[in-house]
Write an enzyme that holds these catalytic residues in place. Structure first.
Site, PDB file in Angstrom:
ATOM      1  N   CYS A 129     117.009  21.099  31.926  1.00  0.00           N
ATOM      2  CA  CYS A 129     117.664  22.389  32.190  1.00  0.00           C
ATOM      3  C   CYS A 129     118.284  22.314  33.584  1.00  0.00           C
ATOM      4  O   CYS A 129     119.079  21.416  33.857  1.00  0.00           O
ATOM      5  CB  CYS A 129     116.687  23.538  32.043  1.00  0.00           C
ATOM      6  SG  CYS A 129     115.217  23.437  33.087  1.00  0.00           S
ATOM      7  N   ARG A 142     112.676  25.631  32.378  1.00  0.00           N
ATOM      8  CA  ARG A 142     113.058  26.043  31.030  1.00  0.00           C
ATOM      9  C   ARG A 142     112.801  24.900  30.053  1.00  0.00           C
ATOM     10  O   ARG A 142     112.392  25.110  28.913  1.00  0.00           O
ATOM     11  CB  ARG A 142     114.546  26.429  30.993  1.00  0.00           C
ATOM     12  CG  ARG A 142     114.839  27.805  31.515  1.00  0.00           C
ATOM     13  CD  ARG A 142     116.334  28.087  31.511  1.00  0.00           C
ATOM     14  NE  ARG A 142     117.021  27.588  32.684  1.00  0.00           N
ATOM     15  CZ  ARG A 142     118.323  27.719  32.927  1.00  0.00           C
ATOM     16  NH1 ARG A 142     119.090  28.325  32.033  1.00  0.00           N
ATOM     17  NH2 ARG A 142     118.873  27.274  34.030  1.00  0.00           N
TER      18      ARG A 142
END
Lengths: 289, 73
Positions: free
Chosen positions: A238, A243
């Site tokens: 990410c 994430r």
């Protein structure tokens, strides 16, 4: 409907309400917004701040092993503890904590499905009191288990050979290069776009509206439709690796893919490299990637 | 204490989606604005009323989102 590959990695909000007082269980809140815990938290929960307690604050890295052991001892966690992590925004940073606990070999760590959002929406009890913890001692971590982590050389090789599938879990606008950071956040890279060949599957697509994870069948369709089916090793990335730790959890424990790594260097590393190949715009079709 | 009157709404601020999450805890209203994708918190505010907490959160979100640059792809 098929069950998750490892359903034991999730507990419900009700399970937490029923078991929070168990001395063998430690409930830990890890939020994007580290002020959230102080507004109120499930009774008995403690908090870890991702930006000061779950990273090396000197160099860019995960928590060093000795500091991880210190954190566990300070939290009253022993190797035999059952640790439940949860947080705001669909357990975004809770997954980051989960990934590091697995890097250091903690035997029993699980995620509260739905996270803080579901707890609040259900109107469950909140406490503003700081939870009292009796520090433990002698926590001895193993690892770090770098089989769970991708470093730049591996990602370069994956790009060159296409032997691994890469999943970019940022927003579509970050993937195309329209923006260099999520809206409202500081830009942390010199170039926008994505690693050529990466598939765009934003991390939040793995969750339902109430913050819980989607079903096995829905997840299989979501990732399988982009060629992420376990036939090749998978590298998730990410912007800074949090994430993608969420997607790593989904792929490894809910779908049961055997070879999944989290490239926590992510776009802040790749997008700042001199000479690194960058692709802009939407992803190519699966067949060409 | 138990949270009450939990709500979420999606708004557009400075051309970006914003999720406003609001609930009441005792006499205080808490409102958080995040940027939906990925959901990073932009503002977390409190107020004596729902409207006060939400307006404060939206104002801070507006300041931050106004700085975000779109680039040609």
């Amino acid at each position: 409907m098929a069950d998750y590959a490892h359903p034991e990695m999730l507990v419900s909000t009700q399970w937490v309400a029923d078991n929070a007082a168990d001395p063998k269980v430690r409930i830990v809140e890890v939020d994007v917004d580290t002020a959230a815990y102080n507004e109120g938290h499930p009774p008995g929960a403690i908090a870890w701040a991702w930006n000061t307690q779950l990273c090396d604050t000197l160099r860019r890295d995960i928590l060093p092993r000795d500091q991880f052991e210190f954190l566990m001892n300070a939290a009253g966690i022993s190797r035999g503890s059952t640790v439940i992590v949860y947080g705001d925004n669909n357990n975004w940073f809770a997954a980051w904590a989960f990934w590091q606990m697995k890097m250091y070999g903690h035997p029993d760590v699980r995620i509260m499905n739905g996270g803080r959002k579901k707890w609040l929406a259900e109107g469950r009890e909140l406490s503003k009191d700081a939870s009292e913890v009796t520090a433990s001692g002698g926590y001895s971590a193993s690892g770090p288990d770098n089989s769970l982590r991708a470093f730049l050389p591996q990602v370069r090789a994956a790009h060159d050979t296409r032997a691994s599938a890469m999943v970019d879990v940022r927003s579509p606008q970050e993937f195309t290069g329209e923006i260099l950071a999520p809206p409202g956040l500081p830009e942390t890279c010199q170039r926008g776009g994505h690693i050529p060949g990466a598939r765009s599957i934003p991390w939040g697509k793995a969750c339902n509206e109430d913050g819980t994870f989607k079903s096995f069948d829905d997840l299989k369709q979501l990732y399988g439709g982009e060629g992420i089916d376990g036939s090749r090793p998978v590298i998730a990335y990410c912007r800074i690796g949090e994430r993608s730790s969420h997607t790593w959890f989904v792929l490894k424990y809910l779908l049961g893919l055997s070879n999944v790594t989290n490239y926590d260097g992510s776009w802040t590393e790749w997008g700042n490299l001199v000479g690194a190949p960058v692709e802009k715009g939407a992803a190519q079709s699966v067949a060409r990637a | 204490m138990n949270p009450q009157n939990y709500s979420e709404q999606i708004l557009v601020v400075e051309g970006w989606q914003v999720r406003l999450t609001t609930y009441q805890l005792g006499d205080t209203w808490h409102s958080k604005a995040d940027n939906v994708s990925p959901g990073a918190s932009l503002a977390r505010m409190t107020g004596a009323t729902r409207d006060e907490a939400e307006q404060k959160a939206l104002e801070r979100a507006r300041q931050l989102l106004g700085r975000t640059q779109r680039r040609a792809v």
